[in-house]
Motif scaffolding. Structure first.
Motif, PDB file in Angstrom:
ATOM      1  N   HIS A   1      10.874  -8.203  10.686  1.00 30.18           N
ATOM      2  CA  HIS A   1       9.262  -7.660  10.201  1.00 30.18           C
ATOM      3  C   HIS A   1      10.010  -5.982  10.271  1.00 30.18           C
ATOM      4  O   HIS A   1       9.903  -5.455  11.048  1.00 30.18           O
ATOM      5  N   PRO A   2       9.517  -5.161   8.825  1.00 33.74           N
ATOM      6  CA  PRO A   2       9.720  -3.861   9.357  1.00 33.74           C
ATOM      7  C   PRO A   2       8.640  -3.281  10.297  1.00 33.74           C
ATOM      8  O   PRO A   2       7.388  -3.624   9.796  1.00 33.74           O
ATOM      9  N   SER A   3       8.839  -2.180  10.382  1.00 37.62           N
ATOM     10  CA  SER A   3       7.673  -1.216  11.901  1.00 37.62           C
ATOM     11  C   SER A   3       6.510  -0.584   9.979  1.00 37.62           C
ATOM     12  O   SER A   3       7.298  -0.112   8.959  1.00 37.62           O
ATOM     13  N   PRO A   4       5.796   0.378  10.024  1.00 38.32           N
ATOM     14  CA  PRO A   4       5.112   1.371   9.065  1.00 38.32           C
ATOM     15  C   PRO A   4       6.612   1.950   8.740  1.00 38.32           C
ATOM     16  O   PRO A   4       6.699   2.403   7.768  1.00 38.32           O
ATOM     17  N   SER A   5       7.622   2.650   9.417  1.00 37.59           N
ATOM     18  CA  SER A   5       8.379   3.464   9.254  1.00 37.59           C
ATOM     19  C   SER A   5       9.615   2.831   8.133  1.00 37.59           C
ATOM     20  O   SER A   5       9.935   3.309   7.110  1.00 37.59           O
ATOM     21  N   GLY A   6       9.677   1.481   8.586  1.00 39.53           N
ATOM     22  CA  GLY A   6      10.870   0.712   7.684  1.00 39.53           C
ATOM     23  C   GLY A   6       9.770   0.607   6.879  1.00 39.53           C
ATOM     24  O   GLY A   6      10.880   0.465   5.758  1.00 39.53           O
ATOM     25  N   TYR A   7       8.497   0.070   6.415  1.00 43.83           N
ATOM     26  CA  TYR A   7       8.220  -0.410   5.200  1.00 43.83           C
ATOM     27  C   TYR A   7       7.858   1.474   4.363  1.00 43.83           C
ATOM     28  O   TYR A   7       8.435   0.969   2.926  1.00 43.83           O
ATOM     29  N   SER A   8       7.677   2.036   5.072  1.00 44.30           N
ATOM     30  CA  SER A   8       7.990   3.226   3.498  1.00 44.30           C
ATOM     31  C   SER A   8       9.581   3.847   3.475  1.00 44.30           C
ATOM     32  O   SER A   8       9.523   3.666   2.564  1.00 44.30           O
ATOM     33  N   TYR A   9      10.348   3.360   4.398  1.00 46.12           N
ATOM     34  CA  TYR A   9      12.050   3.711   4.346  1.00 46.12           C
ATOM     35  C   TYR A   9      11.362   2.315   2.682  1.00 46.12           C
ATOM     36  O   TYR A   9      12.597   3.355   1.621  1.00 46.12           O
ATOM     37  N   LEU A  10      11.571   1.111   2.513  1.00 48.53           N
ATOM     38  CA  LEU A  10      12.124   0.282   1.760  1.00 48.53           C
ATOM     39  C   LEU A  10      11.084   0.603   0.473  1.00 48.53           C
ATOM     40  O   LEU A  10      11.961   0.820  -0.679  1.00 48.53           O
TER      41      LEU A  10
ATOM     42  N   ARG B   1       0.401  -1.044  -0.423  1.00 55.85           N
ATOM     43  CA  ARG B   1       0.629   0.158   0.233  1.00 55.85           C
ATOM     44  C   ARG B   1       1.031   1.518  -0.174  1.00 55.85           C
ATOM     45  O   ARG B   1       0.544   2.351  -0.507  1.00 55.85           O
ATOM     46  N   GLN B   2       1.972   1.773   0.690  1.00 60.48           N
ATOM     47  CA  GLN B   2       2.789   2.254   0.795  1.00 60.48           C
ATOM     48  C   GLN B   2       3.794   2.741  -0.334  1.00 60.48           C
ATOM     49  O   GLN B   2       3.871   3.654  -1.306  1.00 60.48           O
ATOM     50  N   LEU B   3       3.527   1.793  -1.288  1.00 61.29           N
ATOM     51  CA  LEU B   3       4.366   1.322  -2.428  1.00 61.29           C
ATOM     52  C   LEU B   3       3.256   2.019  -3.305  1.00 61.29           C
ATOM     53  O   LEU B   3       4.045   3.021  -4.628  1.00 61.29           O
ATOM     54  N   GLU B   4       1.756   1.822  -3.610  1.00 57.43           N
ATOM     55  CA  GLU B   4       1.417   2.280  -5.123  1.00 57.43           C
ATOM     56  C   GLU B   4       1.080   3.881  -4.232  1.00 57.43           C
ATOM     57  O   GLU B   4       1.036   4.419  -5.266  1.00 57.43           O
ATOM     58  N   ARG B   5       1.014   4.215  -2.883  1.00 54.80           N
ATOM     59  CA  ARG B   5       1.329   5.739  -2.844  1.00 54.80           C
ATOM     60  C   ARG B   5       2.137   6.288  -2.969  1.00 54.80           C
ATOM     61  O   ARG B   5       2.175   7.263  -3.957  1.00 54.80           O
ATOM     62  N   ALA B   6       3.260   5.833  -3.315  1.00 58.14           N
ATOM     63  CA  ALA B   6       4.155   7.036  -3.850  1.00 58.14           C
ATOM     64  C   ALA B   6       4.483   6.616  -5.009  1.00 58.14           C
ATOM     65  O   ALA B   6       4.688   7.563  -6.162  1.00 58.14           O
ATOM     66  N   LEU B   7       3.927   5.254  -5.673  1.00 58.40           N
ATOM     67  CA  LEU B   7       3.823   5.204  -7.810  1.00 58.40           C
ATOM     68  C   LEU B   7       3.029   6.023  -8.156  1.00 58.40           C
ATOM     69  O   LEU B   7       3.453   6.504  -8.964  1.00 58.40           O
ATOM     70  N   LEU B   8       2.111   6.407  -7.306  1.00 54.24           N
ATOM     71  CA  LEU B   8       0.859   6.826  -7.856  1.00 54.24           C
ATOM     72  C   LEU B   8       1.372   8.566  -7.780  1.00 54.24           C
ATOM     73  O   LEU B   8       1.490   9.346  -8.315  1.00 54.24           O
ATOM     74  N   LYS B   9       2.167   9.572  -6.921  1.00 53.98           N
ATOM     75  CA  LYS B   9       3.001  10.163  -6.769  1.00 53.98           C
ATOM     76  C   LYS B   9       3.701  10.445  -8.123  1.00 53.98           C
ATOM     77  O   LYS B   9       4.243  11.592  -8.644  1.00 53.98           O
ATOM     78  N   ALA B  10       5.049   9.027  -8.150  1.00 53.20           N
ATOM     79  CA  ALA B  10       5.788   9.478  -8.932  1.00 53.20           C
ATOM     80  C   ALA B  10       5.204   9.357 -10.582  1.00 53.20           C
ATOM     81  O   ALA B  10       6.178   9.385 -11.284  1.00 53.20           O
ATOM     82  N   LYS B  11       4.479   8.761 -10.553  1.00 48.97           N
ATOM     83  CA  LYS B  11       3.758   7.831 -12.302  1.00 48.97           C
ATOM     84  C   LYS B  11       2.277   8.939 -12.546  1.00 48.97           C
ATOM     85  O   LYS B  11       1.775   9.615 -11.896  1.00 48.97           O
ATOM     86  N   SER B  12       2.863   9.518 -14.014  1.00 49.08           N
ATOM     87  CA  SER B  12       1.569   9.652 -14.085  1.00 49.08           C
ATOM     88  C   SER B  12      -0.095   9.374 -14.136  1.00 49.08           C
ATOM     89  O   SER B  12      -0.848   9.579 -14.216  1.00 49.08           O
TER      90      SER B  12
END
Lengths: 422, 411
Positions: free
Chosen positions: B382-391, B116-127
């Motif tokens: 297992h990463p924490s939420p901030s770990g996932y954010s960094y990943l 889900r964090q990847l999706e949010r970051a991708l939506l920001k990065a891609k048109s």
């Protein structure tokens, strides 16, 4: 109304019940005595109860390959025999090959298994004999399983075949293997893999008890009566000429399609691919799974020989063609405008895909095109009347081709990276 | 005769009244418990949260609409509330993320998971629009991932796949090579009829839920009441799914051979080679399947604070997959570092061979400590939420580039 007034009625009911019980008792005794006599006569005539392993499904569910052969089937008949590892073989094998032994694993469907044949006539055994005649100390393992397609072969390869540390692998890609199914992900009940079905309580009871009784064996498998009846000089029904029913594959997979057509309640799985693009979709699936199998072996430094579909698919007359076990091709008749056109078109596509992917991954792909184009049931005895399973002579021919290829296998590319690691 | 009948009648009366009383008491107790805020258990809590599968060993139980976000799965068994069509909508790019519980997102809200964090970051990065599917399944190794890919993932027609390799994923097991009548799925056991009936009925009744899973009552009461029933152990890690699936949990807590290394070198090259061969074979199969389908693939190497931590902290991490190799390396720390180095070389080699893209987390691993920054749960895996954010921030730029490259190739 008091209970006393019910007495005459009650005594009538009691008398009636007692009479019924008496009749049932004597009938049971008579039935048991008759059954015992019949059982005794049947055994005196040389009949034996069936083995539970052979009487049940020839396959058992598996978590990685979909299903595998039922292990430890040690019946008298060669064509049902399996060893403790579930390989179609009477020999017990070590997980690792003995030093100096050239181990070859042959994978595929019932075409590799060799249904209805003596073990010595199957492809793996003929290949082993041929390799040994040529001076190799070879051991060829039969990994053929009824009903397999490439999806099963991939699971079998990564989960089990690699553990046996073969030096070379032969992938026999008949038409069925070349159509890897796409199982639905939506399941609310445990999915029964093709060729494996859950028996009802009565069915399973009958199967289990049939192991101890000839009569119950006949009840479970009425065709078993044919042999004693024939021995008495009577004929129940003539055996159909040309009907080649394998132990599992064609029947078990009838109705399966390589495309996802299972309509989910929410309509999520509907296949809306245009007709013209469907061969490409099938090619992509075939190539992906074949590449995965070949990559797994290449990374382990194992030599690979691929056998493309083998059969009289070009010159055969329409009448015979219609009788072949080609359900998987019949699904595409609409795309090509007829069964013959579909067969030729799909064969071309499959052969091309196999050759391209095989070449990319350093496998040796046999060229059977010219043989396929010339072969007919009338002029050749290489393939049985179902058009799919080779005869012992056909297996001998294939074994010769494979043995030639095994001796000329190129040094696998994987070796270089292993050396790097060392 | 009349006495006998009268006795039978009286007995029937007593039985009926007793049953009626029992039923009424049960109903009253059920209502009271519900008024107190207790509800019947979700299927995933009553049953196992995984179900057997014929090709990938097992997968997440589908259709779990639990109160707790951590347990939710959709129709396909993805850790997601959204339902998906097999084929992505036109102009929608689809990315799937595969892996173990590290991808699934243990102890995370849905919005905090890696996909889900990847999706949010991708939506920001891609048109153009993009959706990210969570294919993470608890307890998975690469062997399961190959089955998952060939049987299911490819059918979802992804544009790209991200394979997240934690340490567990890098040890594809070798199942017992003897067919068994029962399907082989670790952690999935066949219930006897009474137990099965009880568990099925527990979905509808709080009382039966308590009988079926008594441990849950304590958990729920603890949440409901302000009183602590039992002091929670500090530093007690929620067991990783692989442990729930039967692998010895204690091996990670007390590695038997923790001692200073004398050499730090691999003591058994043949055994390490065999592990390498297995990893390369299975990873090669996975990457080849995607490569032939024109799917861009990113492989993320294990991510964790395995270098800048004390021996004591390292011993508490859930790294039992490495424990058997302590004799080869002469110590637990050496085994962890040695195996990480071997895995990295193997993964890099195979990734290059199949044209995939590597996201190497080794530089981060070398700097990370157990809690600064707080990227990991206490199990060190297992990463924490901030770990996932960094990943996600590390993956996104590389992923966008790989997707663009694959699109250009397709054109």
């Amino acid at each position: 109304m008091g209970l006393e007034t019910l007495n005459p009625l009650m005594s009538l009911v009691w008398n009636f019940t007692a009479a019924i019980a008496r009749i049932a008792w004597w009938a049971s005794i008579a039935l048991l005595a008759t059954a015992l006599c019949l059982e005794g006569v049947a055994r005196l005539l040389g009949q034996k109860p069936q083995s539970i392993a052979a009487g049940l499904s020839a396959t058992v569910p598996d978590g990685y390959a979909g299903w595998q052969l039922r292990p430890n089937v040690t019946t008298g008949v060669d064509w049902a025999a399996t060893n403790s590892r579930g390989l179609h073989d009477r020999r017990e094998l070590q997980l690792k090959p003995d030093p100096g032994v050239f181990r070859v694993a042959v994978q595929g469907s019932s075409v590799t298994y060799g249904p209805g044949l003596y073990l010595k006539d199957t492809l793996p055994m003929q290949l082993e004999n041929l390799l040994n005649q040529r001076g190799h100390s070879a051991e060829v393992l039969n990994f053929g399983v009824h009903g397999y397609n490439l999806l099963n072969v991939l699971g079998q390869s990564v989960a089990y075949t690699l553990q046996h540390e073969p030096h070379a692998v032969v992938l026999v890609l008949d038409l069925q293997v070349s159509y890897p199914v796409e199982p639905t992900m939506i399941h609310r009940k445990p999915v029964e893999p093709a060729g494996v079905k859950q028996l009802s309580v009565i069915d399973s009871w009958l199967k289990r008890w049939s192991e101890s009784s000839v009569l119950l064996t006949w009840l479970d498998f009425p065709m078993g009566l044919r042999r004693p009846v024939d021995a008495l000089g009577l004929r129940l029904n003539s055996v159909q000429g040309g009907k080649f029913e394998s132990l599992g594959s064609p029947k078990a997979n009838a109705g399966q399609s390589s495309t996802v057509t299972v309509a989910d309640t929410k309509g999520l799985l509907k296949d809306e691919t245009p007709l013209s693009q469907r061969p490409q979709v099938r090619s992509r699936r075939l190539r992906s799974l074949l590449a995965a199998v070949l990559a797994a072996y290449r990374e382990s430094g194992i030599g690979i020989v691929v056998v493309p579909p083998f059969g009289p698919y070009y010159a055969e007359v329409d009448e015979n063609l219609a009788r072949f076990s080609l359900q998987m091709i019949a699904n595409y008749s609409e795309e090509y405008g007829g069964l013959r056109q579909a067969l030729v078109g799909e064969l071309g596509r499959i052969t091309n895909d196999i050759q391209q992917v095989g070449r990319r991954y350093g496998a040796v792909v046999l060229n059977l095109d010219s043989v396929n184009r010339q072969m007919t049931l009338g002029t050749s005895d290489l393939v049985s009347p179902d058009g799919i399973h080779p005869t012992p002579a056909g297996y001998r021919f294939l074994a010769g081709q494979i043995a030639d290829s095994l001796s000329g296998l190129p040094r696998p590319a994987r070796q270089a990276s292993q050396d790097r690691l060392e | 005769m009349p006495v006998r009948w009268l006795l039978i009648g009286r007995l029937a009366q007593v039985v009926s009244v007793t049953l009626a009383l029992l039923f009424a008491t049960g109903l009253a107790a059920e209502s009271l418990l519900r008024i107190c805020g207790l509800w019947p258990l979700d299927p995933a809590q009553v049953h196992s949260d995984i179900v057997p599968d014929s090709y990938s060993g097992w997968r997440m139980r589908p259709d779990v609409h639990a109160a707790r976000e951590q347990e939710i799965t959709n129709n396909f068994g993805f850790h997601d509330q959204r339902e998906y069509a097999n084929k992505p909508a036109p102009n929608l790019e689809r990315v799937i993320v595969q892996g173990s519980s590290v991808v699934y997102g243990l102890k995370c809200g849905l919005s905090e998971t890696l996909p889900r964090q990847l999706e949010r970051a991708l939506l920001k990065a891609k048109s153009n629009p993009v959706e990210v599917l969570n294919f993470g399944v608890q307890g998975y190794s690469l062997l399961n991932a190959v089955g998952q890919t060939s049987a299911y993932a490819l059918a979802f027609q992804p544009t790209a796949a991200v394979i997240v390799l934690d340490i567990q994923m890098c040890y594809p097991e070798e199942p017992i090579p003897v067919p068994r009548p029962e399907p082989d799925a670790r952690g999935v056991k066949r219930l006897d009829p009474t137990e099965a009936w009880l568990r099925r009925s527990a979905k509808h009744s709080v009382l039966l839920s308590i009988v079926a899973a008594p441990g849950q009552l304590q958990l729920r009461l603890k949440r409901l009441l302000p009183l602590a029933l039992k002091q929670e152990k500090a530093g007690k890690i929620p067991s990783a799914p692989v442990n729930e699936l039967g692998t010895p949990n204690d091996s990670a807590k007390t590695p038997p051979g923790i001692k200073k290394s004398r050499t730090g070198t691999v003591g058994n090259p043949a055994a390490a080679m065999a592990r390498s061969r297995r990893l390369r074979s299975v990873l090669g199969a996975l990457l080849a399947a995607y490569s032939e389908s024109g799917v861009a693939v990113l492989v993320v190497t294990p991510f964790g604070p395995y270098y800048q931590v004390t021996d004591e902290v390292l011993a508490r991490f859930t790294l039992h997959h490495v424990t058997p190799f302590i004799p080869e390396y002469g110590g637990f720390r050496q085994a962890v570092h040695g195996e990480l180095a071997r895995i990295r070389v193997d993964v890099e080699t195979v990734v290059q061979e199949y044209g995939a893209v590597l996201v190497d987390m080794t530089p981060e691993n070398l700097k990370l400590t157990a809690d600064a920054p707080p990227y990991f749960l206490k199990d060190g895996v297992h990463p924490s939420p901030s770990g996932y954010s960094y990943l996600a921030s590390r993956i996104v730029p590389v992923l966008v580039e790989a997707m663009n490259r694959e699109r250009q190739k397709g054109n």
